[in-house]
Design an enzyme around this catalytic site. Structure first.
Site, PDB file in Angstrom:
ATOM      1  N   THR A 180     -17.148  52.569 -14.632  1.00 43.87           N
ATOM      2  CA  THR A 180     -18.019  53.713 -14.383  1.00 43.87           C
ATOM      3  C   THR A 180     -19.501  53.365 -14.499  1.00 43.87           C
ATOM      4  O   THR A 180     -20.354  54.182 -14.167  1.00 43.87           O
ATOM      5  CB  THR A 180     -17.654  54.877 -15.325  1.00 43.87           C
ATOM      6  OG1 THR A 180     -18.187  56.099 -14.823  1.00 43.87           O
ATOM      7  CG2 THR A 180     -18.164  54.607 -16.744  1.00 43.87           C
ATOM      8  N   ASP A 226     -16.239  63.904 -16.407  1.00 45.78           N
ATOM      9  CA  ASP A 226     -16.191  63.295 -15.086  1.00 45.78           C
ATOM     10  C   ASP A 226     -15.328  62.036 -15.003  1.00 45.78           C
ATOM     11  O   ASP A 226     -14.386  61.938 -14.213  1.00 45.78           O
ATOM     12  CB  ASP A 226     -17.609  63.005 -14.586  1.00 45.78           C
ATOM     13  CG  ASP A 226     -18.461  62.244 -15.620  1.00 45.78           C
ATOM     14  OD1 ASP A 226     -18.003  62.064 -16.763  1.00 45.78           O
ATOM     15  OD2 ASP A 226     -19.592  61.860 -15.275  1.00 45.78           O
ATOM     16  N   GLU A 255     -24.729  58.206  -8.875  1.00 49.66           N
ATOM     17  CA  GLU A 255     -23.398  58.679  -8.475  1.00 49.66           C
ATOM     18  C   GLU A 255     -23.251  58.891  -6.965  1.00 49.66           C
ATOM     19  O   GLU A 255     -22.228  58.506  -6.378  1.00 49.66           O
ATOM     20  CB  GLU A 255     -23.052  59.968  -9.224  1.00 49.66           C
ATOM     21  CG  GLU A 255     -22.667  59.756 -10.676  1.00 49.66           C
ATOM     22  CD  GLU A 255     -23.863  59.452 -11.561  1.00 49.66           C
ATOM     23  OE1 GLU A 255     -23.666  58.877 -12.651  1.00 49.66           O
ATOM     24  OE2 GLU A 255     -25.006  59.806 -11.168  1.00 49.66           O
ATOM     25  N   GLU A 281     -20.635  54.495 -24.501  1.00 49.70           N
ATOM     26  CA  GLU A 281     -21.797  53.906 -23.838  1.00 49.70           C
ATOM     27  C   GLU A 281     -21.833  52.386 -24.007  1.00 49.70           C
ATOM     28  O   GLU A 281     -22.150  51.653 -23.066  1.00 49.70           O
ATOM     29  CB  GLU A 281     -23.087  54.525 -24.389  1.00 49.70           C
ATOM     30  CG  GLU A 281     -23.264  55.998 -24.079  1.00 49.70           C
ATOM     31  CD  GLU A 281     -23.563  56.274 -22.611  1.00 49.70           C
ATOM     32  OE1 GLU A 281     -23.711  55.315 -21.830  1.00 49.70           O
ATOM     33  OE2 GLU A 281     -23.634  57.462 -22.246  1.00 49.70           O
ATOM     34  N   ARG A 340     -21.359  49.809 -20.802  1.00 53.12           N
ATOM     35  CA  ARG A 340     -22.572  49.061 -20.459  1.00 53.12           C
ATOM     36  C   ARG A 340     -22.522  47.622 -20.955  1.00 53.12           C
ATOM     37  O   ARG A 340     -22.781  46.684 -20.191  1.00 53.12           O
ATOM     38  CB  ARG A 340     -23.803  49.756 -21.044  1.00 53.12           C
ATOM     39  CG  ARG A 340     -24.028  51.168 -20.531  1.00 53.12           C
ATOM     40  CD  ARG A 340     -25.328  51.740 -21.053  1.00 53.12           C
ATOM     41  NE  ARG A 340     -25.420  53.179 -20.858  1.00 53.12           N
ATOM     42  CZ  ARG A 340     -26.532  53.814 -20.493  1.00 53.12           C
ATOM     43  NH1 ARG A 340     -27.646  53.144 -20.276  1.00 53.12           N
ATOM     44  NH2 ARG A 340     -26.533  55.133 -20.359  1.00 53.12           N
TER      45      ARG A 340
END
Length: 621
Positions: free
Chosen positions: A608, A383, A520, A251, A255
């Site tokens: 992502t 994913d 998404e 994360e 980010r």
């Protein structure tokens, strides 16, 4: 005249009279000469006097150097105490990880890799490696170019674009939504990770101002310069990584590292890169594992890493979705260590046995093996593993013999052969899961709706036409997960009819009916518009944007909701995640652009978390 005569006739002691009379006459003479000067001459004289004063201060009032300290020792002390006085001469933090070979001729890890793990988490010995982790920002700026940078922060790097702001009403509506969200965050949650817009509070996950950092490139792309400047000022002054903070490697990488790198590449502001380097060094202890598969969590203050508290395993997507950021960090900082440790993870996963390219959702950092009988899914915990196979290949110049693209193609073949199904009545194509690695379940996470865009991006870059067909059919199904709900907002998880167990082909269970403002599907719509130019995808996106405005907008921002099945009972959850500003609104804005190449997909690849990073074919490994 009278005052002048009386002043001269004053009686004074004889011994002092010549001195005082001379002094008075001198002052009069100076004053008379001064009054006779022109204004230009007076200004010139003042400038000369001021210049002399400054010259005296600089060159005669500095503290003397300590002659007892050698030049080498002085350099070390300078780096440790007040690093980097000149931004253009900043020294990149040196690697504390040794050179490593990923495999030997037998395909096994060599003995030296055990030494690598021990070296990663250690602080460097300054007697051997004087450069330490960067913890402070420079105290002064010394050249004109940097002064210009500090004023406008818009010295763009090669390949970057100068964004002009919104050009149509739909983009302006997205700007309005962003400003509304930003206003609530600034008022009630500034400096914290997420806004709680209903209770007018905040939520901290890592305590790193996630919403600010996630929003940096969105602000820049939207040309919201005032908001960008205030966000930049917070990052420079308050974003520090030396506290006692437990963070998640994945994360924080996507980010914070991704957000800082993207802001650097778009704005040219070196401060963002320095922050990313500091954080990158603090994440390296995650790779201090017996297998080289990184631990999921790390304390960035104490530099200690460990597996998640709830499990001995890491999520497969988490360990395989850090490579874009770590590679870019290496290539931008000229420090190969970040790319090396992340690339080694790629190789280890590549060498593991898979089911036609499909991977279980858990992997163990100690053994380096997948969990037996774990679920196989393209949703949560797996994913972005597939996404980053393709995007790393793009990032590095599309090398034909790259095992990453081979793994991607094989995995998509596995998806088509084992996970794709079609509903019996309305013929909706969807991607299910394999429970225990073998039993099919007709369940698809909203997270899976990133895949149509990724498949189309691959097709644009040479993947087979079967990828295009799957992308188009899956995009339509994802759209229907929105349109089938009364709110026209998709649930977190959708189920599909297999053998008539449901009256409808698409249905939602009560516990899965929440919407978290996820990006998404909007991401996939953006790729379809940017690659094809078909404005139908803009209209699809506008329908969903209006639904977000209708059901998730509240007084102080936007909130996730608990129930997409009832317009009258949406059950607001009082949470605005950072990805609402960092991803969802960014993709909406780019989707609605009149220029579908506002971000050139031949020059940038989105991580992502929707942070664009430049495509660079040079390698440091």
């Amino acid at each position: 005249m009278t005052m002048k005569t009386e002043h001269v006739s004053v009686t004074l002691p004889v011994s002092n009279e010549p001195l005082i009379v001379s002094s008075v006459a001198s002052r009069k003479s100076l004053k008379r000469h001064w009054n006779q000067l022109s204004r230009f001459q007076k200004n010139l004289a003042c400038i000369l006097v001021a210049g002399c004063f400054i010259f005296y201060i600089i060159f005669f009032m500095r503290p003397l150097d300590d002659p007892s300290q050698s030049s080498d020792a002085a350099a070390i002390e300078l780096i440790q105490i007040a690093p980097f006085k000149e931004r253009h001469e900043r020294v990149i933090a040196q690697s504390v990880v040794k050179e490593v070979k990923l495999t030997d001729n037998e395909g096994n890890a060599p003995a030296e890799e055990s030494q690598l793990a021990n070296a990663v988490a250690q602080q460097p010995d300054t007697s051997q490696a004087p450069l330490v982790l960067v913890h402070e920002e420079p105290k002064e700026i010394v050249d004109n170019e940097e002064n210009v940078l500090e004023e406008n922060h818009r010295v763009a790097l090669p390949g970057a674009k100068d964004f002009k702001g919104p050009t149509n009403d739909r983009q302006r509506a997205v700007i309005e939504a962003f400003k509304h969200s930003w206003k609530g965050y600034k008022e009630y949650a500034w400096g914290h990770d997420n806004l709680k817009p209903i209770s007018m509070g905040f939520s901290d996950w890592f305590g790193l101002g996630l919403t600010i950092v996630d929003s940096l490139d969105t602000l820049y792309i939207m040309d919201l310069q005032d908001e960008f400047d205030e966000a930049r000022a917070w990052v420079e002054k308050y974003l520090k990584f030396d506290g006692n903070r437990e963070v998640n490697l994945f994360e924080v990488t996507i980010r914070v590292v991704g957000g800082l790198l993207s802001a650097y590449h778009l704005s040219g502001d070196r401060m963002f890169l320095d922050k990313a380097i500091d954080l990158g060094n603090r994440l390296l202890p995650c790779f201090d594992s017996p297998s080289g598969i990184p631990f999921s969590d790390v304390n960035i203050g104490s530099l200690t890493a460990h597996a998640p508290k709830w499990s001995p395993d890491s999520s497969t997507s988490e360990v395989a979705t850090i490579q874009l950021e770590f590679r870019d960090l290496s290539r931008t900082s000229d420090n190969p260590v970040f790319e090396k440790v992340a690339a080694r993870v790629n190789l280890k996963i590549h060498e593991l046995d898979k089911n036609e390219g499909l991977v279980p959702i858990f992997i163990n950092a100690n053994t380096g093996q997948f969990r037996n009988f774990a679920t196989v899914s393209l949703g949560a915990r797996a994913d972005s593993y597939y996404e980053y196979l393709l995007k790393q290949w793009l990032q590095t110049g599309k090398k034909k013999d790259d095992y990453l693209i081979e793994d991607y193609q094989l995995s998509m073949r596995g998806v088509m052969n084992q996970l794709v199904r079609t509903t019996p009545n309305e013929k909706h194509l969807y991607i299910g899961e394999l429970i225990n690695g073998k039993d099919f379940k007709p369940k698809m996470d909203h997270l899976t709706c990133y895949l149509p865009g990724t498949l189309l991006l691959g097709y644009k870059n040479g993947m087979p036409k079967t990828h295009l067909r799957l992308a188009t059919d899956l995009l339509e199904t994802c759209y229907q997960t929105y349109m089938k709900q009364p709110t026209q907002l998709a649930p977190e998880i959708t189920y599909f009819n297999v053998n008539g167990e449901s009256e409808t082909d698409i249905y939602v269970k009560t516990n899965d009916a929440h919407n978290l403002l996820r990006p998404e599907f909007i991401e996939s719509l953006y790729y379809f518009y940017a690659i094809t130019g078909n404005r139908t995808y803009q209209d699809m996106g506008w329908t969903i944007f209006e639904a977000f405005n209708r059901y998730t907008k509240v007084k102080n921002g936007y909130t996730s909701i608990g129930n997409v099945k009832s317009p009258l009972n949406t059950r607001p959850r009082d949470m605005m995640e950072s990805f609402w500003l960092g991803e969802t609104l960014k993709y909406f804005y780019l989707l609605f652009s009149d220029d579908r190449n506002e971000i050139d997909l031949d020059k940038y690849v989105f991580n992502t978390e929707a942070h664009p990073l430049p495509i660079r074919v040079d390698s440091t490994v």
